[in-house]
Scaffold this motif. Structure first.
Motif, PDB file in Angstrom:
ATOM      1  N   UNK A  74     -41.286  78.740  10.997  1.00 55.62           N
ATOM      2  CA  UNK A  74     -40.035  78.237  10.421  1.00 55.62           C
ATOM      3  C   UNK A  74     -40.209  76.974   9.612  1.00 55.62           C
ATOM      4  N   UNK A  75     -39.113  76.496   9.072  1.00 56.17           N
ATOM      5  CA  UNK A  75     -39.084  75.256   8.318  1.00 56.17           C
ATOM      6  C   UNK A  75     -39.324  74.084   9.267  1.00 56.17           C
ATOM      7  N   UNK A  76     -40.204  73.155   8.906  1.00 53.64           N
ATOM      8  CA  UNK A  76     -40.468  72.026   9.793  1.00 53.64           C
ATOM      9  C   UNK A  76     -39.193  71.267  10.171  1.00 53.64           C
ATOM     10  N   UNK A  77     -39.055  71.013  11.445  1.00 53.39           N
ATOM     11  CA  UNK A  77     -37.973  70.227  12.054  1.00 53.39           C
ATOM     12  C   UNK A  77     -36.601  70.893  11.988  1.00 53.39           C
ATOM     13  N   UNK A  78     -36.534  72.166  11.564  1.00 53.26           N
ATOM     14  CA  UNK A  78     -35.246  72.856  11.443  1.00 53.26           C
ATOM     15  C   UNK A  78     -34.770  73.472  12.753  1.00 53.26           C
ATOM     16  N   UNK A  79     -35.491  73.260  13.828  1.00 50.56           N
ATOM     17  CA  UNK A  79     -35.059  73.749  15.134  1.00 50.56           C
ATOM     18  C   UNK A  79     -35.259  75.242  15.306  1.00 50.56           C
ATOM     19  N   UNK A  80     -34.667  75.751  16.365  1.00 49.43           N
ATOM     20  CA  UNK A  80     -34.726  77.178  16.635  1.00 49.43           C
ATOM     21  C   UNK A  80     -35.911  77.620  17.465  1.00 49.43           C
ATOM     22  N   UNK A  81     -36.761  76.696  17.882  1.00 57.14           N
ATOM     23  CA  UNK A  81     -37.907  77.071  18.710  1.00 57.14           C
ATOM     24  C   UNK A  81     -37.415  77.390  20.113  1.00 57.14           C
ATOM     25  N   UNK A  82     -37.822  78.543  20.618  1.00 58.78           N
ATOM     26  CA  UNK A  82     -37.438  78.966  21.962  1.00 58.78           C
ATOM     27  C   UNK A  82     -38.351  78.293  22.980  1.00 58.78           C
ATOM     28  N   UNK A  83     -37.750  77.665  23.969  1.00 60.74           N
ATOM     29  CA  UNK A  83     -38.494  77.009  25.041  1.00 60.74           C
ATOM     30  C   UNK A  83     -38.076  77.660  26.352  1.00 60.74           C
ATOM     31  N   UNK A  84     -38.970  78.477  26.916  1.00 62.59           N
ATOM     32  CA  UNK A  84     -38.665  79.182  28.166  1.00 62.59           C
ATOM     33  C   UNK A  84     -38.707  78.203  29.331  1.00 62.59           C
ATOM     34  N   UNK A  85     -37.688  78.261  30.178  1.00 65.64           N
ATOM     35  CA  UNK A  85     -37.627  77.443  31.385  1.00 65.64           C
ATOM     36  C   UNK A  85     -37.264  78.339  32.556  1.00 65.64           C
ATOM     37  N   UNK A  86     -37.431  77.877  33.779  1.00 63.44           N
ATOM     38  CA  UNK A  86     -37.050  78.689  34.938  1.00 63.44           C
ATOM     39  C   UNK A  86     -35.553  79.029  34.979  1.00 63.44           C
ATOM     40  N   UNK A  87     -34.718  78.258  34.288  1.00 60.24           N
ATOM     41  CA  UNK A  87     -33.271  78.502  34.307  1.00 60.24           C
ATOM     42  C   UNK A  87     -32.743  79.050  32.994  1.00 60.24           C
ATOM     43  N   UNK A  88     -33.619  79.604  32.169  1.00 58.20           N
ATOM     44  CA  UNK A  88     -33.194  80.234  30.921  1.00 58.20           C
ATOM     45  C   UNK A  88     -33.932  79.662  29.727  1.00 58.20           C
ATOM     46  N   UNK A  89     -33.697  80.241  28.577  1.00 54.24           N
ATOM     47  CA  UNK A  89     -34.360  79.807  27.357  1.00 54.24           C
ATOM     48  C   UNK A  89     -33.503  78.779  26.632  1.00 54.24           C
ATOM     49  N   UNK A  90     -34.121  77.670  26.260  1.00 50.67           N
ATOM     50  CA  UNK A  90     -33.462  76.629  25.482  1.00 50.67           C
ATOM     51  C   UNK A  90     -33.982  76.706  24.059  1.00 50.67           C
ATOM     52  N   UNK A  91     -33.148  76.368  23.089  1.00 51.86           N
ATOM     53  CA  UNK A  91     -33.547  76.383  21.685  1.00 51.86           C
ATOM     54  C   UNK A  91     -33.419  74.972  21.130  1.00 51.86           C
ATOM     55  N   UNK A  92     -34.459  74.535  20.425  1.00 51.76           N
ATOM     56  CA  UNK A  92     -34.474  73.169  19.904  1.00 51.76           C
ATOM     57  C   UNK A  92     -33.463  72.989  18.778  1.00 51.76           C
ATOM     58  N   UNK A  93     -33.022  71.738  18.620  1.00 55.49           N
ATOM     59  CA  UNK A  93     -32.044  71.376  17.598  1.00 55.49           C
ATOM     60  C   UNK A  93     -32.705  71.150  16.243  1.00 55.49           C
ATOM     61  N   UNK A  94     -31.899  71.274  15.194  1.00 50.88           N
ATOM     62  CA  UNK A  94     -32.322  70.988  13.831  1.00 50.88           C
ATOM     63  C   UNK A  94     -32.235  69.473  13.639  1.00 50.88           C
ATOM     64  N   UNK A  95     -33.365  68.827  13.363  1.00 45.87           N
ATOM     65  CA  UNK A  95     -33.357  67.372  13.171  1.00 45.87           C
ATOM     66  C   UNK A  95     -33.723  66.992  11.734  1.00 45.87           C
ATOM     67  N   UNK A  96     -33.476  67.903  10.805  1.00 49.06           N
ATOM     68  CA  UNK A  96     -33.669  67.586   9.392  1.00 49.06           C
ATOM     69  C   UNK A  96     -32.495  66.717   8.911  1.00 49.06           C
ATOM     70  N   UNK A  97     -32.614  66.059   7.764  1.00 51.81           N
ATOM     71  CA  UNK A  97     -31.496  65.249   7.258  1.00 51.81           C
ATOM     72  C   UNK A  97     -30.394  66.082   6.601  1.00 51.81           C
ATOM     73  N   UNK A  98     -30.424  67.389   6.751  1.00 49.94           N
ATOM     74  CA  UNK A  98     -29.393  68.251   6.159  1.00 49.94           C
ATOM     75  C   UNK A  98     -28.025  67.884   6.736  1.00 49.94           C
TER      76      UNK A  98
END
Length: 126
Positions: A74-98
């Motif tokens: 994906x686009x750098x820093x645009x978020x959307x990366x899936x992070x698997x945890x024992x209590x479900x999948x979390x998705x990272x936030x978009x931290x671009x200046x958009x």
């Protein structure tokens, strides 16, 4: 099988303790709640001193922000990366200046609060 009936002493303890428990819960909620911080109009890029921009670039690289905030391919820093945890999948936030999808309309106060509480959004969504 029926459960034994609680003694009057036990009932009195519950009657006294339950309101205290509810009050403690409300107090905990009241001390941690923070209202949303209003969005700002994105300042012109030229409003930022070059030294501050360069320092921010260094800090983002040192913090390795792209590792969590960039989806596979994906686009750098645009978020959307899936992070698997024992209590479900979390998705990272978009931290671009958009201003529409990233943090471009966040004030310094909103950004500081998000960093201090280890994540979150300007409007209190996580």
């Amino acid at each position: 099988m029926m459960l034994p009936r609680p003694s009057p002493k036990t009932l009195r303890r519950v009657q006294r303790g339950l309101p205290l428990l509810v009050a403690a819960g409300l107090l905990a909620l009241a001390t941690t709640w923070r209202p949303a911080i209003a969005p700002i109009s994105p300042p012109d890029r030229s409003a930022f001193p070059i030294a501050d921009v360069e320092r921010g670039t260094v800090l983002a690289k040192l913090g390795d922000c792209a590792v969590c905030h960039t989806a596979q391919g994906g686009t750098p820093l645009a978020g959307g990366r899936a992070l698997a945890t024992p209590f479900g999948t979390l998705y990272s936030n978009n931290i671009t200046p958009d201003p529409a999808m990233g943090i471009g309309r966040w004030s310094l106060a909103a950004f500081t609060r998000a960093m201090q509480i280890a994540g979150g959004n300007r409007d209190r969504r996580t």
